[in-house]
Design a protein around this motif. Structure first.
Motif, PDB file in Angstrom:
ATOM      1  N   PHE A  59       0.864  -1.082   0.065  1.00 43.42           N
ATOM      2  CA  PHE A  59       0.129   0.126   0.226  1.00 43.42           C
ATOM      3  C   PHE A  59       0.881   1.049  -0.088  1.00 43.42           C
ATOM      4  O   PHE A  59       2.391   1.293   0.385  1.00 43.42           O
ATOM      5  CB  PHE A  59      -0.772  -0.166   1.100  1.00 43.42           C
ATOM      6  CG  PHE A  59      -2.284  -0.987   1.243  1.00 43.42           C
ATOM      7  CD1 PHE A  59      -1.804  -2.394   1.513  1.00 43.42           C
ATOM      8  CD2 PHE A  59      -3.259  -0.541   1.077  1.00 43.42           C
ATOM      9  CE1 PHE A  59      -2.730  -3.250   1.506  1.00 43.42           C
ATOM     10  CE2 PHE A  59      -4.510  -1.581   1.021  1.00 43.42           C
ATOM     11  CZ  PHE A  59      -4.242  -2.798   1.368  1.00 43.42           C
ATOM     12  N   ARG A  60       0.263   2.361  -0.230  1.00 43.13           N
ATOM     13  CA  ARG A  60       1.031   3.719  -0.065  1.00 43.13           C
ATOM     14  C   ARG A  60       0.225   4.762   0.358  1.00 43.13           C
ATOM     15  O   ARG A  60      -1.055   4.806   0.304  1.00 43.13           O
ATOM     16  CB  ARG A  60       1.800   3.901  -1.640  1.00 43.13           C
ATOM     17  CG  ARG A  60       0.653   4.247  -2.558  1.00 43.13           C
ATOM     18  CD  ARG A  60       1.156   4.712  -3.759  1.00 43.13           C
ATOM     19  NE  ARG A  60       0.567   4.993  -4.939  1.00 43.13           N
ATOM     20  CZ  ARG A  60       0.767   5.072  -6.318  1.00 43.13           C
ATOM     21  NH1 ARG A  60       1.914   4.873  -6.584  1.00 43.13           N
ATOM     22  NH2 ARG A  60      -0.127   5.318  -7.212  1.00 43.13           N
ATOM     23  N   GLN A  61       0.780   5.718   0.851  1.00 40.41           N
ATOM     24  CA  GLN A  61       0.283   6.761   1.218  1.00 40.41           C
ATOM     25  C   GLN A  61       0.918   8.004   1.232  1.00 40.41           C
ATOM     26  O   GLN A  61       1.976   8.232   1.807  1.00 40.41           O
ATOM     27  CB  GLN A  61      -0.077   6.519   3.015  1.00 40.41           C
ATOM     28  CG  GLN A  61      -1.172   7.727   3.602  1.00 40.41           C
ATOM     29  CD  GLN A  61      -1.584   7.173   4.732  1.00 40.41           C
ATOM     30  OE1 GLN A  61      -0.989   6.454   5.607  1.00 40.41           O
ATOM     31  NE2 GLN A  61      -2.596   7.762   5.408  1.00 40.41           N
ATOM     32  N   GLU A 119      -3.485   3.885   0.213  1.00 45.57           N
ATOM     33  CA  GLU A 119      -4.364   3.195  -0.961  1.00 45.57           C
ATOM     34  C   GLU A 119      -3.498   1.805  -1.390  1.00 45.57           C
ATOM     35  O   GLU A 119      -2.187   1.777  -1.248  1.00 45.57           O
ATOM     36  CB  GLU A 119      -4.294   4.167  -2.221  1.00 45.57           C
ATOM     37  CG  GLU A 119      -2.754   4.531  -2.791  1.00 45.57           C
ATOM     38  CD  GLU A 119      -3.085   5.293  -4.196  1.00 45.57           C
ATOM     39  OE1 GLU A 119      -4.085   5.525  -4.531  1.00 45.57           O
ATOM     40  OE2 GLU A 119      -1.990   5.684  -4.498  1.00 45.57           O
ATOM     41  N   PHE A 120      -4.307   0.923  -1.836  1.00 46.81           N
ATOM     42  CA  PHE A 120      -3.879  -0.222  -2.336  1.00 46.81           C
ATOM     43  C   PHE A 120      -2.885  -0.274  -3.609  1.00 46.81           C
ATOM     44  O   PHE A 120      -3.253   0.688  -4.410  1.00 46.81           O
ATOM     45  CB  PHE A 120      -4.910  -1.371  -2.708  1.00 46.81           C
ATOM     46  CG  PHE A 120      -4.592  -2.600  -3.644  1.00 46.81           C
ATOM     47  CD1 PHE A 120      -4.719  -2.720  -4.768  1.00 46.81           C
ATOM     48  CD2 PHE A 120      -4.029  -3.486  -2.616  1.00 46.81           C
ATOM     49  CE1 PHE A 120      -4.430  -4.041  -5.366  1.00 46.81           C
ATOM     50  CE2 PHE A 120      -3.741  -4.795  -3.357  1.00 46.81           C
ATOM     51  CZ  PHE A 120      -3.943  -5.074  -4.470  1.00 46.81           C
ATOM     52  N   THR A 131       4.656   7.189   0.982  1.00 44.56           N
ATOM     53  CA  THR A 131       5.282   6.208   2.035  1.00 44.56           C
ATOM     54  C   THR A 131       4.809   4.770   1.550  1.00 44.56           C
ATOM     55  O   THR A 131       3.543   4.682   1.579  1.00 44.56           O
ATOM     56  CB  THR A 131       5.041   6.492   3.577  1.00 44.56           C
ATOM     57  OG1 THR A 131       5.470   7.785   3.750  1.00 44.56           O
ATOM     58  CG2 THR A 131       5.646   5.396   4.493  1.00 44.56           C
ATOM     59  N   TYR A 132       5.566   3.901   1.172  1.00 47.74           N
ATOM     60  CA  TYR A 132       5.085   2.524   1.132  1.00 47.74           C
ATOM     61  C   TYR A 132       4.871   1.667   2.074  1.00 47.74           C
ATOM     62  O   TYR A 132       6.148   1.524   2.879  1.00 47.74           O
ATOM     63  CB  TYR A 132       5.899   1.950  -0.106  1.00 47.74           C
ATOM     64  CG  TYR A 132       5.580   2.795  -1.457  1.00 47.74           C
ATOM     65  CD1 TYR A 132       5.926   3.926  -1.744  1.00 47.74           C
ATOM     66  CD2 TYR A 132       5.024   2.052  -2.471  1.00 47.74           C
ATOM     67  CE1 TYR A 132       5.588   4.690  -2.764  1.00 47.74           C
ATOM     68  CE2 TYR A 132       4.656   2.738  -3.639  1.00 47.74           C
ATOM     69  CZ  TYR A 132       4.915   3.933  -4.106  1.00 47.74           C
ATOM     70  OH  TYR A 132       4.564   4.509  -4.994  1.00 47.74           O
ATOM     71  N   TYR A 133       3.974   0.969   2.155  1.00 47.13           N
ATOM     72  CA  TYR A 133       3.782   0.012   3.427  1.00 47.13           C
ATOM     73  C   TYR A 133       3.754  -1.200   2.823  1.00 47.13           C
ATOM     74  O   TYR A 133       2.821  -1.848   1.708  1.00 47.13           O
ATOM     75  CB  TYR A 133       2.558   0.491   4.127  1.00 47.13           C
ATOM     76  CG  TYR A 133       2.719   1.645   4.829  1.00 47.13           C
ATOM     77  CD1 TYR A 133       2.183   2.543   4.405  1.00 47.13           C
ATOM     78  CD2 TYR A 133       3.321   1.768   6.225  1.00 47.13           C
ATOM     79  CE1 TYR A 133       2.396   4.144   4.929  1.00 47.13           C
ATOM     80  CE2 TYR A 133       3.488   2.949   6.765  1.00 47.13           C
ATOM     81  CZ  TYR A 133       2.952   3.875   6.209  1.00 47.13           C
ATOM     82  OH  TYR A 133       3.066   5.166   6.949  1.00 47.13           O
ATOM     83  N   THR A 184       8.461   2.584   4.192  1.00 43.81           N
ATOM     84  CA  THR A 184       9.726   3.291   3.620  1.00 43.81           C
ATOM     85  C   THR A 184       9.173   4.353   2.624  1.00 43.81           C
ATOM     86  O   THR A 184       8.301   4.105   1.853  1.00 43.81           O
ATOM     87  CB  THR A 184      10.272   1.972   2.747  1.00 43.81           C
ATOM     88  OG1 THR A 184      11.715   2.519   2.356  1.00 43.81           O
ATOM     89  CG2 THR A 184       9.759   1.610   1.661  1.00 43.81           C
ATOM     90  N   GLN A 185       9.915   5.485   2.503  1.00 42.65           N
ATOM     91  CA  GLN A 185       9.645   6.516   1.857  1.00 42.65           C
ATOM     92  C   GLN A 185      10.284   6.553   0.394  1.00 42.65           C
ATOM     93  O   GLN A 185      11.379   6.146   0.246  1.00 42.65           O
ATOM     94  CB  GLN A 185      10.148   7.899   2.569  1.00 42.65           C
ATOM     95  CG  GLN A 185       9.865   9.014   1.749  1.00 42.65           C
ATOM     96  CD  GLN A 185       8.349   9.587   1.744  1.00 42.65           C
ATOM     97  OE1 GLN A 185       7.694   9.323   2.563  1.00 42.65           O
ATOM     98  NE2 GLN A 185       8.100  10.016   0.590  1.00 42.65           N
ATOM     99  N   VAL A 186       9.402   6.567  -0.555  1.00 49.81           N
ATOM    100  CA  VAL A 186       9.787   6.900  -2.041  1.00 49.81           C
ATOM    101  C   VAL A 186       9.299   8.212  -2.481  1.00 49.81           C
ATOM    102  O   VAL A 186       8.326   8.562  -2.440  1.00 49.81           O
ATOM    103  CB  VAL A 186       8.907   5.871  -2.834  1.00 49.81           C
ATOM    104  CG1 VAL A 186       9.421   6.019  -4.499  1.00 49.81           C
ATOM    105  CG2 VAL A 186       9.290   4.494  -2.196  1.00 49.81           C
TER     106      VAL A 186
END
Length: 122
Positions: free
Chosen positions: A37-39, A46-47, A93-95, A116-118
């Motif tokens: 997911f990412r936010q 979001e998925f 940020t990716y989870y 982790t930050q992208v």
């Protein structure tokens, strides 16, 4: 439950590539479906993508389909997200997450990493 630790996020230029990794602890890793997911700031989580416990079935959010690839290595207790043709709107940020049944809403996932930050620069 499994404990998840993401890595691989960094600053990258638009059009570039990045591979995220998620290492899981616990002997039940292969029994879980895994996802990313990412936010982004000010937005809901979001998925992005998911992979079945076997690795044979994958799902992608429409905007990343064809650019991102999710995979897993059950022998290494690790799931990956290969991201190509990155765009500034991929910045987030990716989870990593684990679940018994794949759904696209965050609520249905039982274990989460710290993120982790992208960052994709234009």
């Amino acid at each position: 439950q499994v404990q998840l630790v993401e890595s691989g996020g960094r600053l990258v230029q638009a059009g570039g590539s990045l591979r995220l990794s998620c290492a899981a602890s616990g002997r039940t890793f292969s029994s879980y479906a895994m996802g990313w997911f990412r936010q982004a700031p000010g937005k809901e989580r979001e998925f992005v993508a998911a992979v079945s416990w076997s690795g044979f079935s994958t799902n992608y959010e429409a905007s990343v389909k064809g650019r991102f690839t999710i995979s897993r290595d059950n022998a290494k207790n690790t799931v990956y997200l290969q991201m190509n043709s990155l765009k500034p709107e991929d910045t987030a940020t990716y989870y990593c997450a684990a679940t018994s049944v794949i759904v696209t809403t965050p609520r249905g996932w039982s274990s989460w990493g710290q993120g982790t930050q992208v960052t994709v620069s234009s």
